[in-house]
Design an enzyme around this catalytic site. Sequence first.
Site, PDB file in Angstrom:
ATOM      1  N   SER A 283       0.811  -1.212   0.000  1.00 47.51           N
ATOM      2  CA  SER A 283       0.000   0.000   0.000  1.00 47.51           C
ATOM      3  C   SER A 283       0.850   1.271   0.000  1.00 47.51           C
ATOM      4  O   SER A 283       1.593   1.512  -0.946  1.00 47.51           O
ATOM      5  CB  SER A 283      -0.948  -0.049   1.210  1.00 47.51           C
ATOM      6  OG  SER A 283      -1.925   0.948   1.126  1.00 47.51           O
ATOM      7  N   ASP A 294      11.066   4.851  -9.568  1.00 50.41           N
ATOM      8  CA  ASP A 294      10.795   5.482 -10.865  1.00 50.41           C
ATOM      9  C   ASP A 294      11.677   6.695 -11.123  1.00 50.41           C
ATOM     10  O   ASP A 294      12.046   6.979 -12.273  1.00 50.41           O
ATOM     11  CB  ASP A 294       9.327   5.899 -10.953  1.00 50.41           C
ATOM     12  CG  ASP A 294       8.406   4.731 -11.278  1.00 50.41           C
ATOM     13  OD1 ASP A 294       8.906   3.591 -11.383  1.00 50.41           O
ATOM     14  OD2 ASP A 294       7.187   4.949 -11.421  1.00 50.41           O
ATOM     15  N   LYS A 308      -0.506  -3.986  -3.736  1.00 50.36           N
ATOM     16  CA  LYS A 308      -1.778  -3.308  -3.464  1.00 50.36           C
ATOM     17  C   LYS A 308      -1.740  -1.920  -4.082  1.00 50.36           C
ATOM     18  O   LYS A 308      -1.049  -1.025  -3.607  1.00 50.36           O
ATOM     19  CB  LYS A 308      -2.036  -3.201  -1.961  1.00 50.36           C
ATOM     20  CG  LYS A 308      -3.359  -2.511  -1.616  1.00 50.36           C
ATOM     21  CD  LYS A 308      -3.557  -2.434  -0.105  1.00 50.36           C
ATOM     22  CE  LYS A 308      -4.893  -1.781   0.240  1.00 50.36           C
ATOM     23  NZ  LYS A 308      -4.966  -0.362  -0.121  1.00 50.36           N
TER      24      LYS A 308
END
Length: 543
Positions: A283, A294, A308
């Site tokens: 989460s 990223d 999730k």
Amino acid sequence: MRRLKMLLAFSLFFGAYSAQAQMNPKVKLQDALKLIQDNYVDPVNDERVVDAAIKAMLSNLDPHSSYVSREEAEAINNSMMGSFAGIGISFAMIGDSTFVTSINADGPAFRVGLKVGDQITTVDGKSILGKNLKNQEVMNMLRGEKGKAVKLEIVRKFQSEPLEFTVNREQIAELSITASYMVTKNIGYIALSVFSMSTRREMDAAIEKLQGQGMTKLILDLQANGGGLVEAAVGVADEFLEKDKTVFYSVTNSGVRDYMMAGGFGRFYKGELVLLIDESTASSSEILSGALQDWDRAVVIGRRSFGKGLMQKGLQLADGSAIRLTAARYFTPSDRSIQKPYAKGKTDYFEDFNRRMASGELKEEGHIQFPDSLKHTTLVNKRTVYGGGGIMPDKFVPIDTAVYSTWMNRTMNSGIVSKLAFNMVQQEREKLNQNYPSFETFNQNFRVDDQTLDKIFEQATVRRINIPSKTDQVARKSLAIEMKAEIADMLFTGKGFAIRVRNESSKAFTTALEVLNSPSEYNRLLGVGNTKSTNKKNTKTRK
């Protein structure tokens, strides 16, 4: 004949209704409750029936939409606030007794004179000795209204008579950082267990303190961090990402996108950073991990995270209960959705750990194959990363099968290790303090003896735990680490000592140190030099 009449009556009843037009679902639900109330053979608890209906409705949506009772909602809100009203102690249930195992150095219990090792026998005049109470029951007795006193009767070693203490409950911080320390002269370590309202403040203070001690590189441990407040994850990302860089964006059922950006108030934009993740990292932890991966800001080490990528909204009902409803999907800055499939239902969804273990994915690299459709590219160094079921680490570390074994879980949950550790500290505290005046001395020199380890095996066998043989050296080593960790937490004032002991034997931790101590390996994993790097910011904006 009577049975025939009854069957005929049922047939006519259902036949008549099958010819009717479809009902409005809302009216249908109300009518069903009324029919139950009027016709059920026993008195009906309306609240229980409605609660069950709500739970059943939500179970048909996705694995994370859920109904939360009044009591559960209050407990969740308290944990997310990051504080509660208590007396500032940790305790352990040893046999039929409750013992103080640690005390907050600035808490109310410390100020009135409670000590580690004290046995609590009564709370507000009610005996808790030999009552077979659960941890939560004792905790509820000790916690309460801020400013309201609780009276304790204490039995203390070497004291012939019980002692009485009156302790005023105060707001106690329930910290999300469980350990923060310098590993080497320039490498710091922070373990983050949950994302709550206090997390950003805690992170800011921890980073500032470690930088003051010489930290230029950091290990951020998100292993077993199941998430929490999304806002807190954005706040932590802000510590490491420069202003206006996207942390994540969410998409609702109507297609509306909401972008969350770094605010530019961080303390650690340039230092080398390693994230530790595992199969229980989920989460909000995945939001943070995905953003830092990223932007090529951190090397991610460990195993594929939980997966999730759904965001829940808390919707409160009039009686204080709540519905946690999935209201959006989130995507990482490179447009990855990391939500794993859930079409086969909740039971299958949460069995994923067992499938990963059985397939060998958690034990060795190379068991996962992603289709090209799930490939994405990082925003600075143009590395390939993947969506579709968790954050894939940049460097794989296999699971410790002894630590995560059924026998180890049962042994630790049985309290055998905690009880032996407590008894040792109680009986030998002066000797231990003399031999190990600091944690560093203890961590370097203390060893759990063979006799103590044999006791663990013997007691586990008596309790019918399927523990390995006494001669199993891997099992002995794992139990010795757990025993030493328990002793450290009970012997030294403060927090995080057990984690520091366990880190010494953690493959993920030692791998992180190796990577941070090797600039060439760190840069290789981040793809530095593979392509022309740019400092171009993500130009996506809020809508």
